[in-house]
Design a protein around this motif. Structure first.
Motif: not given
Length: 230
Positions: A112-138
């Motif tokens: 949505s426009p609001a979704y893209f606006q978040e990217f437009s207004n940001a200077d840095i994107f932070l996504h520090p994924s961590v393993k948990t007991k039952d899950d991890k990212e691809g």
């Protein structure tokens, strides 16, 4: 999804010949971000994901707490999304007096426009994924979208992430739960606009050449054709 996930399947006993590594890609043609060149001192850091322990919100907040303790105050973390871990995240923010530095935006509609606006207004994107007991990212989709948006991404050596981010070139990577180095990575980008632009531009070029949905569709068709041929 990634060679790391392939290894997981091999460890479970799957035959190598039955595994094909394929990342699905994101619709890069829909991601058109116009960044406003501004001289404002406030640095906006974006986390956009489901609110779940695997996404690393508490890890990020511990690093930002360390930065705030250094007397740095000209930053704002925007947490976009909803999820079952929201209460715990908000409790951590309140307990550690981080409220002045954190905005809870809530969920926004995908693409949505609001979704893209978040990217437009940001200077840095932070996504520090961590393993948990039952899950991890691809490979997190929002992380790849941030690359398409030309944002410098800070993430972790986790799951398939190192297969799309080259450390210090198309993003910055740290070990999971290494609060000191995560704080250093965030501070390095906060302090250096040129570095943010450099990494963001390289991330965009890499994403456009390798991670676009149309490119990945052709690769998937090749896999299907090989199976049909066999």
């Amino acid at each position: 999804m990634s060679p790391e996930m392939k290894q997981d399947l091999l460890n479970l006993g799957c035959l190598p010949a039955k595994i094909a590594v394929h990342y699905h890609g994101v619709p890069g043609n829909l991601i058109h971000i116009q960044k406003t060149d501004t001289t404002q001192k406030l640095c906006t850091i974006l986390m956009l994901s489901y609110l779940d322990p695997v996404k690393g919100h508490l890890f990020a907040l511990k690093a930002l707490k360390a930065i705030a303790k250094q007397g740095v105050s000209e930053f704002k973390l925007r947490i976009v999304g909803a999820g079952h871990y929201e209460k715990q995240i908000k409790q951590f923010v309140s307990a550690h007096q981080l409220n002045p530095y954190v905005d809870f935006v809530g969920p926004v509609k995908y693409l949505s426009p609001a979704y893209f606006q978040e990217f437009s207004n940001a200077d840095i994107f932070l996504h520090p994924s961590v393993k948990t007991k039952d899950d991890k990212e691809g490979i997190p989709g929002s992380l790849v979208e941030a690359m398409f948006a030309g944002l410098p991404v800070i993430s972790t050596i986790h799951g398939g992430i190192p297969f799309v981010i080259q450390d210090k070139k198309t993003g910055l990577l740290v070990e999971e739960w290494d609060v000191e180095n995560l704080a250093c990575a965030i501070k390095a980008l906060m302090d250096n606009r040129w570095l943010r632009n450099q990494i963001g531009n390289q991330a965009r070029k890499y994403a456009e050449s390798n991670l676009d949905l149309k490119i990945r569709e052709l690769a998937l068709e090749k896999i299907y054709n090989e199976l049909i041929g066999n």
